[in-house]
Design a protein around this motif. Structure first.
Motif, short mmCIF file in Angstrom:
data_model
loop_
_atom_site.label_atom_id
_atom_site.label_comp_id
_atom_site.label_asym_id
_atom_site.label_seq_id
_atom_site.Cartn_x
_atom_site.Cartn_y
_atom_site.Cartn_z
N GLN A 51 0.94 -1.29 -0.06
CA GLN A 51 -0.03 0.02 -0.03
C GLN A 51 0.89 1.26 -0.07
O GLN A 51 0.47 2.21 -0.66
N ILE A 52 1.98 1.27 0.81
CA ILE A 52 3.03 2.31 0.75
C ILE A 52 3.37 2.84 -0.57
O ILE A 52 3.62 3.73 -1.20
N ALA A 53 4.03 1.39 -1.17
CA ALA A 53 4.38 1.64 -2.68
C ALA A 53 3.54 2.23 -3.65
O ALA A 53 3.89 3.12 -4.42
N ARG A 54 2.20 1.77 -3.56
CA ARG A 54 1.08 2.28 -4.64
C ARG A 54 0.88 3.81 -4.14
O ARG A 54 1.00 4.64 -5.17
N ALA A 55 1.02 4.06 -2.91
CA ALA A 55 0.66 5.54 -2.61
C ALA A 55 1.86 6.43 -2.90
O ALA A 55 1.56 7.53 -3.49
N LEU A 79 -1.94 9.73 -16.91
CA LEU A 79 -1.02 8.70 -16.74
C LEU A 79 -1.39 7.48 -16.08
O LEU A 79 -1.11 6.29 -16.49
N GLU A 80 -2.01 7.64 -14.89
CA GLU A 80 -2.46 6.60 -14.19
C GLU A 80 -3.69 5.83 -14.91
O GLU A 80 -3.88 4.60 -14.57
N SER A 81 -4.44 6.58 -15.67
CA SER A 81 -5.54 5.67 -16.26
C SER A 81 -5.10 4.80 -17.39
O SER A 81 -4.17 4.97 -17.93
N ASP A 82 -5.87 3.77 -17.78
CA ASP A 82 -5.57 2.84 -18.72
C ASP A 82 -5.21 3.36 -20.16
O ASP A 82 -5.77 4.20 -20.67
N GLY A 83 -4.08 2.64 -20.56
CA GLY A 83 -3.60 3.31 -21.75
C GLY A 83 -3.00 4.55 -22.13
O GLY A 83 -2.45 5.05 -23.10
#
Length: 147
Positions: free
Chosen positions: A53-57, A139-143
């Motif tokens: 979770q830390i890595a994702r954040a 950028l975080e959204s798909d594609g």
């Protein structure tokens, strides 16, 4: 035309990231830390996040955060705690010594931020942050990254 402007924005953002990391390393150095370790310590303060979770954040690779967390745990700056939501994914908690080190860094960072921030209006900084947040969301959204 917008592509050229965006490319210039991206290059400037990357250069800024490098400068911010270097400044963070200097701010964290008196507490024996680095920017990366500082980020993990700050996330550990919440006490309710696993390494993943830390890595994702933070937008970092889980393996890299795990290595940092293991070093911080060995130095007794964080501790792993049982996670009621997941048997194997331990929660990362800040220890008293970790909190003390983080406090040293945050006092230095506050003065540094006040000094730099005084060169801009709140509206300027809010507008810049809003643009960066929109780019990150795209950028975080798909594609969107051109996969």
């Amino acid at each position: 035309m917008e592509g050229n402007a965006f490319s210039a924005f991206a290059i400037t953002a990357l250069r800024l990231a490098g400068h911010l990391t270097a400044a963070g390393d200097q701010l964290a150095k008196p507490a024996g830390q680095t920017s990366a370790r500082w980020q993990v310590l700050a996330a550990a303060r919440r006490g309710d996040m696993s390494v993943a979770q830390i890595a994702r954040a933070l937008g970092l690779a889980r393996q890299g955060v795990q290595r940092l967390a293991d070093v911080l745990a060995a130095e007794k700056l964080i501790a792993y705690a049982d996670n009621p939501q997941h048997q194997r994914a331990k929660l990362v908690r800040l220890t008293a010594e970790g909190a003390a080190r983080l406090g040293v860094i945050e006092v230095a960072q506050a003065g540094w931020a006040d000094g730099l921030g005084s060169a801009f209006t709140t509206a300027e900084l809010d507008a810049a942050r809003a643009v960066m947040a929109r780019v990150m969301a795209m950028l975080e959204s798909d594609g969107a990254a051109g996969d």
